[in-house]
Design a protein around this motif. Structure first.
Motif, PDB file in Angstrom:
ATOM      1  N   PHE A  11       0.822  -1.191   0.000  1.00 20.06           N
ATOM      2  CA  PHE A  11       0.000   0.000   0.000  1.00 20.06           C
ATOM      3  C   PHE A  11       0.859   1.244   0.000  1.00 20.06           C
ATOM      4  CE2 PHE A  11      -3.685  -2.182  -0.171  1.00 20.06           C
ATOM      5  CZ  PHE A  11      -4.039  -2.923   0.940  1.00 20.06           C
ATOM      6  N   MET A  16       3.438   6.419  -4.674  1.00 19.89           N
ATOM      7  CA  MET A  16       2.375   6.784  -3.729  1.00 19.89           C
ATOM      8  C   MET A  16       2.839   7.927  -2.841  1.00 19.89           C
ATOM      9  SD  MET A  16      -0.758   5.594  -3.045  1.00 19.89           S
ATOM     10  CE  MET A  16      -0.758   6.211  -1.426  1.00 19.89           C
TER      11      MET A  16
ATOM     12  N   ALA B 212     -12.933   6.005  -5.856  1.00 17.68           N
ATOM     13  CA  ALA B 212     -12.924   4.549  -5.815  1.00 17.68           C
ATOM     14  C   ALA B 212     -11.813   3.961  -6.678  1.00 17.68           C
ATOM     15  CB  ALA B 212     -14.274   3.998  -6.277  1.00 17.68           C
ATOM     16  N   LEU B 213     -11.285   4.756  -7.595  1.00 19.21           N
ATOM     17  CA  LEU B 213     -10.174   4.270  -8.411  1.00 19.21           C
ATOM     18  C   LEU B 213      -8.845   4.452  -7.702  1.00 19.21           C
ATOM     19  CD1 LEU B 213     -11.217   5.617 -11.881  1.00 19.21           C
ATOM     20  CD2 LEU B 213     -10.938   3.247 -11.252  1.00 19.21           C
TER      21      LEU B 213
ATOM     22  N   ASN C  89     -13.642  -0.994   0.888  1.00 23.19           N
ATOM     23  CA  ASN C  89     -12.637  -0.162   0.211  1.00 23.19           C
ATOM     24  C   ASN C  89     -12.526   1.227   0.837  1.00 23.19           C
ATOM     25  OD1 ASN C  89     -14.945   1.014  -0.742  1.00 23.19           O
ATOM     26  ND2 ASN C  89     -14.269   1.164  -2.859  1.00 23.19           N
ATOM     27  N   MET C  91     -14.498   3.473   1.465  1.00 25.00           N
ATOM     28  CA  MET C  91     -15.240   4.604   0.888  1.00 25.00           C
ATOM     29  C   MET C  91     -16.058   5.324   1.948  1.00 25.00           C
ATOM     30  SD  MET C  91     -14.698   5.395  -2.237  1.00 25.00           S
ATOM     31  CE  MET C  91     -16.112   6.304  -2.836  1.00 25.00           C
ATOM     32  N   VAL C  94     -15.329   9.023   3.673  1.00 24.13           N
ATOM     33  CA  VAL C  94     -15.739  10.376   3.301  1.00 24.13           C
ATOM     34  C   VAL C  94     -16.890  10.875   4.143  1.00 24.13           C
ATOM     35  CG1 VAL C  94     -14.983   9.990   0.946  1.00 24.13           C
ATOM     36  CG2 VAL C  94     -17.372   9.695   1.513  1.00 24.13           C
ATOM     37  N   LEU C 111      -7.289  -3.619   7.186  1.00 23.81           N
ATOM     38  CA  LEU C 111      -7.630  -2.527   6.272  1.00 23.81           C
ATOM     39  C   LEU C 111      -7.883  -1.214   6.979  1.00 23.81           C
ATOM     40  CD1 LEU C 111     -10.061  -3.587   3.422  1.00 23.81           C
ATOM     41  CD2 LEU C 111      -7.699  -2.824   3.302  1.00 23.81           C
ATOM     42  N   ILE C 116      -2.703   2.419   7.177  1.00 22.00           N
ATOM     43  CA  ILE C 116      -3.100   2.075   5.813  1.00 22.00           C
ATOM     44  C   ILE C 116      -3.748   3.287   5.150  1.00 22.00           C
ATOM     45  CG2 ILE C 116      -4.570   0.577   4.434  1.00 22.00           C
ATOM     46  CD1 ILE C 116      -2.318  -0.885   5.691  1.00 22.00           C
ATOM     47  N   ASP C 117      -3.221   3.681   4.010  1.00 17.87           N
ATOM     48  CA  ASP C 117      -3.777   4.823   3.281  1.00 17.87           C
ATOM     49  C   ASP C 117      -4.924   4.345   2.397  1.00 17.87           C
ATOM     50  OD1 ASP C 117      -2.301   7.312   1.061  1.00 17.87           O
ATOM     51  OD2 ASP C 117      -4.314   7.055   1.862  1.00 17.87           O
ATOM     52  N   VAL C 119      -6.144   5.515  -0.124  1.00 19.65           N
ATOM     53  CA  VAL C 119      -5.880   5.662  -1.553  1.00 19.65           C
ATOM     54  C   VAL C 119      -5.276   4.377  -2.113  1.00 19.65           C
ATOM     55  CG1 VAL C 119      -4.445   6.871  -3.209  1.00 19.65           C
ATOM     56  CG2 VAL C 119      -5.670   8.141  -1.481  1.00 19.65           C
ATOM     57  N   GLY C 120      -4.348   3.778  -1.377  1.00 18.78           N
ATOM     58  CA  GLY C 120      -3.740   2.538  -1.846  1.00 18.78           C
ATOM     59  C   GLY C 120      -4.726   1.379  -1.826  1.00 18.78           C
ATOM     60  N   VAL C 121      -5.589   1.382  -0.781  1.00 22.66           N
ATOM     61  CA  VAL C 121      -6.605   0.328  -0.686  1.00 22.66           C
ATOM     62  C   VAL C 121      -7.481   0.337  -1.936  1.00 22.66           C
ATOM     63  CG1 VAL C 121      -8.689  -0.353   0.543  1.00 22.66           C
ATOM     64  CG2 VAL C 121      -6.668   0.347   1.832  1.00 22.66           C
ATOM     65  N   ARG C 122      -7.916   1.519  -2.327  1.00 21.08           N
ATOM     66  CA  ARG C 122      -8.888   1.600  -3.407  1.00 21.08           C
ATOM     67  C   ARG C 122      -8.308   1.215  -4.751  1.00 21.08           C
ATOM     68  NH1 ARG C 122     -10.340   7.244  -1.072  1.00 21.08           N
ATOM     69  NH2 ARG C 122     -11.496   6.575   0.767  1.00 21.08           N
ATOM     70  N   ARG C 123      -7.002   1.248  -4.863  1.00 21.28           N
ATOM     71  CA  ARG C 123      -6.425   0.811  -6.113  1.00 21.28           C
ATOM     72  C   ARG C 123      -6.538  -0.693  -6.244  1.00 21.28           C
ATOM     73  NH1 ARG C 123      -0.726  -0.465  -8.326  1.00 21.28           N
ATOM     74  NH2 ARG C 123      -1.703  -1.789  -9.917  1.00 21.28           N
ATOM     75  N   ARG C 124      -6.421  -1.388  -5.135  1.00 24.11           N
ATOM     76  CA  ARG C 124      -6.471  -2.842  -5.191  1.00 24.11           C
ATOM     77  C   ARG C 124      -7.891  -3.371  -5.116  1.00 24.11           C
ATOM     78  NH1 ARG C 124      -2.420  -4.855  -5.558  1.00 24.11           N
ATOM     79  NH2 ARG C 124      -0.490  -3.696  -5.351  1.00 24.11           N
ATOM     80  N   MET C 127     -14.357  -0.368  -7.259  1.00 24.51           N
ATOM     81  CA  MET C 127     -15.792  -0.334  -7.017  1.00 24.51           C
ATOM     82  C   MET C 127     -16.565   0.129  -8.238  1.00 24.51           C
ATOM     83  SD  MET C 127     -17.851   1.569  -3.968  1.00 24.51           S
ATOM     84  CE  MET C 127     -18.348   0.247  -2.911  1.00 24.51           C
ATOM     85  N   PHE C 129     -20.492   1.458  -9.173  1.00 25.84           N
ATOM     86  CA  PHE C 129     -21.598   2.010  -8.404  1.00 25.84           C
ATOM     87  C   PHE C 129     -22.942   1.689  -9.023  1.00 25.84           C
ATOM     88  CE2 PHE C 129     -19.235   4.666  -5.456  1.00 25.84           C
ATOM     89  CZ  PHE C 129     -17.993   4.678  -6.054  1.00 25.84           C
TER      90      PHE C 129
END
Lengths: 300, 324, 296
Positions: A11, A16, B212-213, C89, C91, C94, C111, C116-117, C119-124, C127, C129
């Motif tokens: 991560f 990053m 989400a990306l 993820n 989300m 926010v 998680l 844990i950032d 931003v990195g989580v959401r790359r892996r 989602m 909608f």
């Protein structure tokens, strides 16, 4: 395709880190910018209050500017003429602007066909953007050249400034009046004109007051239209709108140019009064706006 | 609510249906007249101003725009060149400074700040817009001016003196640089409050999609918010520019009122609006008056174009985003 | 128009109303039942409780989500399905008043740990909608957005093409990549959003009611896509449509609403099992009531 079982390290990565640093810089910059704006406000208002406070006393409001030749004790001096003059000029301007603005808003919101309303609204929006100095020149060439300056001519220029503001505010409130209210009145057999004046308009009073207050506050501080219409005034208190009258903005403008520190202090004092008026007007306007919107949305 | 009792019951009342009520007609005409005042005023202003500038327009033609003079040759030569230059430099300079700051403030108020900070900072920024220009000008003369000659000017000249814009040490507080700073302060609240509305209007589902990306907040702003609000930002900048160009009072107080053209910002200068304001104590000859009004014509043309452009952009953007 | 999965025959159209007391096993997708696939946990959720302010939206949720399977989250409205999937993820970050107790482990990584950032989580963990939300850019730029941010600039064209192919959209858009994404139909936009998600090469794809805003034909295409994608990705899909869960999912988690002590309603996990089991031999009465249509 899918990653191998990642550990927490996955991560984080060099890229990053860079992205996170950029993000932090931007967020920091935005915060600094906001603080800067607030800071400037504090500095300016602070200067006004700090430097003008000393000038404000009873004499300030009750005496007129005294000529000081530099010899002997300084006579008491104030800006009574400017205050009275501003009240008269702004009052007249409001009198001229309010009916036109409200009637305009009624037409644009209630009676006009859509296309025409759009064009006329555009005209007002463009009118709104004309610089005040150009309006001043317009009134100058229209009614001042050859006839002389007068307070009502200044009011006329300011009224042109105020009409778009009040009209827009009124329009916004009129739009909030529910259609069912109009329909109920019409269904009772009332004519359109009666519906508009007796049912719809009263609901919009809050918005009208808001718009009028804000427009008045703005007009009170405008100097440019006054330069060519009401600048050659006397130091005595005047009440005749057919003569040029003193005004607070003109007083500040002319005093700033002089090299007299006492005059400067009075200018700061006048500025403080002006800002005070504007602040109070904004608060009143906001209170009225909230109240009328709340009323129209049904929460009595 | 009382119904008009003039309408009696019975068959006669029904026959009135086809005719227009006098009350309705009166209201319609009166309000129409009021609403037309906008268009009428625009036409009237344009006509009057051009008519009174006509003597100067006839005498100098378009050469007025390229002549650098005011009252030369025994009050027979007038030209707008130095004022156009001054207007361009001060307005564009102010826009340059104000744009990033305004966007940053709008971002701060929509994306970054927690709710309670927003409700404090937002009204304060709007209050900045409510300060009358004459008060800002007063502050400019008595506070900012000395600061520029005392601290800021020497500092900038010391570090960046090799740049033509800072090539001299400011001797008077009244110069183009002061005008640029004052104008920046005036533009920022306008641009930032429009941009704030724009950013609030970006659909959150779009921002969620970017988040989400795995985008950082700045990347969401850069990739989604700015592009979405692009046209509106342009309109805001045009409006801000228009404001700067039209500002007469505060500028005339701090700019030094000089007919010269320099690259050096620490020298005095003048703008179109400020020169007009500076002549308020009376022009000596009819030609001078006409030239003054000619300056106003130039200002008017510019502001009409700029405002129209901004308004049309705003209307087009509003229509497009309703499609979704 | 692609074919429907072979298990859905004309006599059992997807949009039929009226629920059978027990679903026809032949409706459960053409893949072998999940029980025969290796169960490799990607997520391990341990006693997850989620709060908006002081109200618990989820209570004590614990189960595992397995790799390369489609896991469906079903349940009545308000049972916290969306809240749950958005925890996976980060989300929900926010939302200012949101917080959680309990753990979500993603391959042994907590998680929700501070280090844990998101931003990195959401790359892996990507989602999709409920309503398609393509950016106001061209089709190409939508898909390229993710790789650009990540700095994957080499062979961007190739990445975009691959992602669009995997999302079964390439043939339909390959000649108009520069056109605005908003010119596509709803179903195409949703597949574009899937392509956009695939372009950053996630491991997991979360789908929050991905087809609920689409017509039945577009829905069927999305469901086909899920069958294809699960060969390479782990998919978690929230759906209010039980037949959809029956059609696409290997594992199904049934959430329901439980009234707490003071009358607060929170979502709880009632039962989690192979889809076939959930629909044919549910162990919990609440599950049985739901899938047979007696409630919800």
């Amino acid at each position: 395709m899918s990653a191998q079982a990642p550990s927490a390290d996955l991560f984080r990565s060099e890229r990053m880190r860079r992205r996170r640093i950029v993000n932090a810089i931007v967020e920091g910059g935005a915060t600094i910018a906001a603080l800067l704006a607030v800071g400037v406000l504090v500095i300016v208002v602070g200067s006004v209050v700090k430097r003008g406070w000393g000038a404000i006393d009873v004499d300030f409001f009750t005496k007129t500017p005294a000529l000081y030749t530099g010899f002997g004790p300084r006579p008491e001096s104030g800006i009574e003429n400017a205050i009275i003059g501003t009240l008269i000029i702004i009052g007249l301007a409001l009198l001229m602007a309010l009916p036109v603005a409200v009637l305009t808003a009624i037409y644009l919101n209630e009676l006009a066909p859509r296309k025409l309303a759009n064009v006329l609204t555009l005209a007002f929006d463009v009118l709104n953007g004309i610089p005040a100095i150009v309006l001043g020149i317009f009134v100058f060439v229209f009614v001042v050249v050859g006839h002389g300056q007068a307070a009502w001519k200044a009011s006329f220029a300011l009224a042109i400034l105020m009409v778009p503001m009040i009209a827009r505010s009124t329009q916004e409130v009129l739009a909030l009046v529910p259609a069912s209210m109009r329909e109920a009145s019409l269904a009772l057999g009332a004519a359109k004109w009666r519906t508009t004046l007796s049912v719809v308009l009263p609901q919009a009073v809050g918005g009208i007051v808001t718009g009028a207050t804000l427009a008045t506050a703005r007009a009170a501080g405008e100097t440019a239209p006054l330069l060519f219409t009401s600048a050659l005034y006397s130091d005595a208190v005047g009440y005749d709108p057919r003569q040029p009258l003193a005004s607070i903005p003109m007083f500040i403008f002319t005093s700033a140019e002089q090299a007299d520190p006492v005059l400067h202090q009075q200018a700061w004092g006048a500025a403080a009064v002006l800002i005070g008026i504007i602040l109070v007007a904004s608060l009143i306007a906001r209170w009225f706006a909230d109240r009328s919107v709340r009323r129209l949305k049904g929460e009595r | 609510m009382a119904v008009a009792s003039r309408t009696s019951s019975g068959p006669g009342a029904l026959q009135r249906r086809g005719r227009i009520r006098p009350g309705d007609a009166v209201l319609y005409l009166v309000t129409l007249a009021a609403a037309l005042s906008g268009v009428v005023l625009l036409a009237l202003i344009t006509r009057e101003v051009i008519a009174d500038a006509w003597p100067a327009m006839q005498k100098f033609g378009l050469g007025f725009l390229t002549t650098q003079a005011w009252g030369d040759n025994n009050k027979t030569l007038f030209g707008a060149k130095s004022f156009i230059f001054g207007t361009a430099v001060t307005s564009l300079g102010a826009l340059l400074l104000a744009t990033p700051i305004s966007l940053a403030i709008a971002l701060f108020l929509t994306e970054l700040a927690p709710r309670w900070i927003r409700s404090v900072v937002a009204p304060l920024v709007e209050l900045l817009a409510a300060i009358p220009s004459v008060v800002l000008g007063l502050w400019g003369i008595l506070v900012l001016g000395p600061f520029i000659t005392g601290t800021l000017g020497p500092a900038l000249h010391g570090t960046f003196g090799w740049l033509p814009i800072f090539s001299s040490k400011p001797s008077v507080g009244s110069n183009m640089f002061a005008a640029i700073l004052i104008l920046t302060i005036m533009i920022i609240p306008i641009v930032s409050s429009i941009c704030r509305e724009l950013f609030l209007g970006v659909p959150s589902e779009l921002k969620d999609g970017a988040l989400a990306l795995g985008a950082t907040r700045w990347e969401v702003v850069r990739g989604v918010v700015f592009p979405y609000a692009r046209a509106g930002i342009a309109a805001a900048l045009i409006l801000g520019l228009g404001r700067a160009v039209g500002e007469a009072i505060a500028v005339t107080q701090v700019i030094g009122n000089n007919v010269a053209i320099h690259a050096d910002l620490f020298k005095p200068g003048d703008t179109l609006a400020s020169r007009i304001a500076g002549q308020y104590q009376g022009a000596d000859t009819a030609l001078q008056v006409a030239s003054l009004v000619y300056l106003a014509v130039i200002l008017l043309v510019f502001s009409l174009i700029a405002n129209l452009a901004a308004q049309l952009i705003v209307r087009r953007v509003a229509g497009r985003h309703q499609m979704r | 128009m692609t074919d429907y999965p072979s298990a859905i025959s004309v006599e059992h159209p997807p949009e039929r109303t009226g629920l059978p007391s027990a679903l026809d096993p032949s409706m459960l997708g053409a893949e072998p039942p999940a029980a025969t696939l290796a169960r490799d946990p990607v997520f391990t959720i341990e006693k997850l409780t989620a709060f908006y302010g002081n109200a618990a939206a989820l209570k004590d949720v614990s189960f595992e989500i397995y790799q390369r399977m489609v896991t469906a989250i079903i349940g009545p409205s308000g049972c916290g399905k969306s809240t749950f999937i958005r925890c996976l993820n980060r989300m929900n970050d926010v939302i200012p008043s949101f917080r959680t107790d309990g753990k979500i482990l993603y391959h042994d990584v907590d998680l929700q740990a501070r280090s844990i950032d998101p931003v990195g989580v959401r790359r892996r963990i990507g989602m999709v909608f409920q309503r398609p939300n393509p950016f106001p850019k061209s089709i190409y730029e939508n898909v390229a957005y993710g790789p650009r941010i990540l700095g994957l600039k080499e062979d961007l064209d190739g990445r975009v093409e691959q992602a669009l192919k995997r999302a079964a959209l390439w043939d339909e858009v390959k000649d108009r990549l520069k056109r605005s994404a908003w010119s596509l139909s709803g179903g195409q936009q949703q597949r574009l959003c899937i392509a956009r998600c695939l372009a950053v090469e996630p491991e997991v794809i979360l789908m929050d009611e991905p087809a609920s805003a689409l017509d039945p034909i577009a829905t069927a295409k999305i469901e086909d896509l899920m069958h294809e994608l699960k060969r390479d990705y782990t998919i978690v899909v929230v759906t209010h449509n039980m037949q959809q869960a029956a059609r696409v999912a290997d594992m199904t988690a049934f959430f329901s609403i439980s009234r707490g002590a003071e009358g607060h309603r929170s979502g709880v996990l009632v039962e989690y099992d192979a889809t076939k089991t959930i629909f044919t031999q549910p162990k919990d009465k609440r599950t049985e009531d739901y899938v047979t249509g007696r409630f919800g």
